[in-house]
Design an enzyme around this catalytic site. Structure first.
Site, short mmCIF file in Angstrom:
data_model
loop_
_atom_site.label_atom_id
_atom_site.label_comp_id
_atom_site.label_asym_id
_atom_site.label_seq_id
_atom_site.Cartn_x
_atom_site.Cartn_y
_atom_site.Cartn_z
N ARG A 59 -3.41 -14.62 -11.88
CA ARG A 59 -3.41 -13.17 -12.11
C ARG A 59 -4.46 -12.82 -13.17
NH1 ARG A 59 -0.01 -11.38 -15.59
NH2 ARG A 59 1.80 -12.55 -14.83
N TYR A 111 -10.36 12.67 -2.82
CA TYR A 111 -9.48 11.93 -1.91
C TYR A 111 -8.01 12.31 -2.20
CZ TYR A 111 -6.81 8.14 0.08
OH TYR A 111 -5.86 7.43 0.76
N ASP A 183 -16.00 7.75 -8.99
CA ASP A 183 -15.59 7.08 -7.75
C ASP A 183 -16.85 6.96 -6.89
OD1 ASP A 183 -14.69 6.43 -5.19
OD2 ASP A 183 -12.74 7.37 -5.53
N LYS A 208 -13.87 0.34 2.01
CA LYS A 208 -14.80 1.17 2.78
C LYS A 208 -16.14 0.44 2.97
CE LYS A 208 -11.34 3.89 2.86
NZ LYS A 208 -10.72 4.14 1.62
N1 PLP Z 1 -11.32 6.74 -3.35
C1 PLP Z 1 -11.82 7.26 -2.22
C2 PLP Z 1 -13.05 8.14 -2.28
C3 PLP Z 1 -11.23 7.01 -0.98
O1 PLP Z 1 -11.73 7.54 0.14
C4 PLP Z 1 -10.06 6.19 -0.94
C5 PLP Z 1 -9.36 5.91 0.33
O2 PLP Z 1 -9.65 6.48 1.35
C6 PLP Z 1 -9.55 5.68 -2.14
C7 PLP Z 1 -10.21 5.96 -3.33
C8 PLP Z 1 -8.34 4.80 -2.17
O3 PLP Z 1 -8.68 3.50 -1.71
P1 PLP Z 1 -7.72 2.51 -0.89
O4 PLP Z 1 -7.40 3.16 0.42
O5 PLP Z 1 -8.55 1.26 -0.77
O6 PLP Z 1 -6.50 2.30 -1.71
#
Ligand code: PLP
Length: 399
Positions: A59, A111, A183, A208
């Site tokens: 971990r 998101y 992000d 992604k």
């Molecule tokens: N940030 C963005 C811009 C996203 O599009 C997403 C998910 O679609 C996330 C964070 C969250 O990521 P995860 O689905 O890998 O938990």
């Protein structure tokens, strides 16, 4: 692990394409394996009391994950990287920096899962958020409070592709002694490196573009600065939402081809956006690669390209259901950034948790589709969507 690999990875003389391909390739000194092995172990033997190989318990630190973490830190020009079990786990780990009474300023369009985490969970711990257009410094100034600890920015935003001037906001935040968290899921370090523009923390849904094949769920954090990196290491280990060795390996495998994938995604998305822009049933296309986009100039200034994702609005909401039923090559599915083309209906899927009042105000309505353009042949993709819109039109007109 050999130092050669780390040195090679950090050699800024090499172009990012080469550094991506080299992730983990020169770090296994025992066998010389070009693909770094999966160390499927949770415990590591101590040579003797008070000694460690550098690995004690998985971990805290794990060999395969460590190679991935060093690679993303280097690619994002940060000081430390942390691999988490999902993008949401990465966000939760970052939010654990904040305490009761702290306030965050957050992108208005973002998101839906991030909004849900802030509004339904962090709010119970007394951490509050205000949603503003982060490109509007006056709005940032007027929502700033002494308790404001960070600005969280998506640029481009998901799904409306709004652009924030990162240099401008980062310098505002520095003056206020506020952290800037970006992000960077949609552009990846291949196209945009926010730390070089002044950001403190980067978060990725590596599920992604970084993973890129719709087969691994992962999140990444990169921090700038010794103190912040140490704080994040403590939270990452204490919370424990870490990425396993198999998924760390799979993510690194995907990242090796990031450059060629992003170039093809970008090419296909631009061709597709141009096609939709002139389509009689399409009202508008939200894509910062288009000169008509309000963020076009800023995007050009701060990034070297555009992702393969955009949104578009139909003139008539009745087209949505038949289009999603008739697309064949393009899958109706809820994700983005993979080699396969996916289409998402944000108002009922990814962004359903955002209150309707906010969605309507920003234009995220029931006529909007989000399209993550894959790397298939562009002519096949255009033919698929064109056929689906024609069939939808025939159905709508026959009612
Ligand atoms: N940030 C963005 C811009 C996203 O599009 C997403 C998910 O679609 C996330 C964070 C969250 O990521 P995860 O689905 O890998 O938990």
């Amino acid at each position: 692990m050999s130092n050669n690999g780390q040195e090679l990875n950090r050699d800024k003389q090499l172009k990012i394409e080469s550094r991506l391909v080299q992730i983990g390739s020169q770090e296994e000194p025992v066998t010389g394996a070009v693909s770094f092995p999966v160390y499927q172990a949770t415990a590591f033997r101590h040579p003797k009391l008070g000694q460690s190989t550098g690995f004690d318990y998985a971990r805290t630190k794990s060999p395969t994950r460590k190679v991935l973490e060093e690679a993303i830190a280097e690619l994002e020009s940060g000081d430390a990287g942390f691999a988490c079990s999902s993008g949401m786990a990465a966000l939760q780990t970052i939010f654990a920096l904040f305490s009761q009474g702290d306030h965050l300023i957050v992108s208005l369009d973002l998101y839906g899962g991030t909004y849900r985490l802030l509004e339904k969970i962090m709010s119970r711990f007394g951490v509050t958020a205000t949603y503003v257009d982060t490109n509007d410094i006056d709005a940032l100034e007027s929502h700033y409070r002494p308790s404001t600890k960070a600005v969280l920015i998506e640029t481009p935003t998901n799904p409306l592709m709004m652009i924030t001037d990162l240099e401008l906001v980062c310098s505002w935040a520095k003056k206020k002694n506020v952290l800037t968290i970006v992000d960077n899921t949609l552009l990846t370090p291949f196209f945009q490196r926010p730390i070089e523009l002044g950001a403190d923390i980067i978060i990725h849904s590596a599920t992604k573009y970084l993973g890129g094949h719709n087969d691994v769920l992962a999140g990444l954090i990169v921090t700038k600065g010794k103190e912040l990196s140490e704080q994040m290491a403590f939270l990452h280990n204490s919370i424990g939402a870490v990425l396993g060795p198999q998924d760390s390996w799979l993510l690194m495998r995907g990242m090796k081809t990031l450059a060629i994938r992003m170039e093809r995604h970008q090419y296909n998305a631009k061709r597709m956006a141009d096609f939709l822009l002139q389509h009689p049933q399409v009202d508008s296309v939200y894509y910062p690669a288009l000169e008509s986009h309000p963020g076009y100039e800023i995007q050009k200034k701060q990034s070297s390209g555009n992702a393969g994702i955009f949104s578009f609005k139909l003139k008539d909401a009745r087209y949505i259901e038949p289009i999603l039923r008739h697309i064949k090559l393009i899958a109706f599915a809820e994700s983005l950034g993979g080699v396969e083309s996916l289409m998402t209906y944000p108002s009922v899927q990814t962004h359903a948790d955002i209150p309707e009042e906010i969605r309507t105000r920003i234009g995220l309505d029931d006529r909007l589709l989000r399209y993550s353009v894959g790397i298939e042949h562009i002519e096949d993709l255009i033919a698929d969507l064109s056929r689906a819109i024609d069939l939808a039109q025939a159905e709508v007109e026959s009612i």
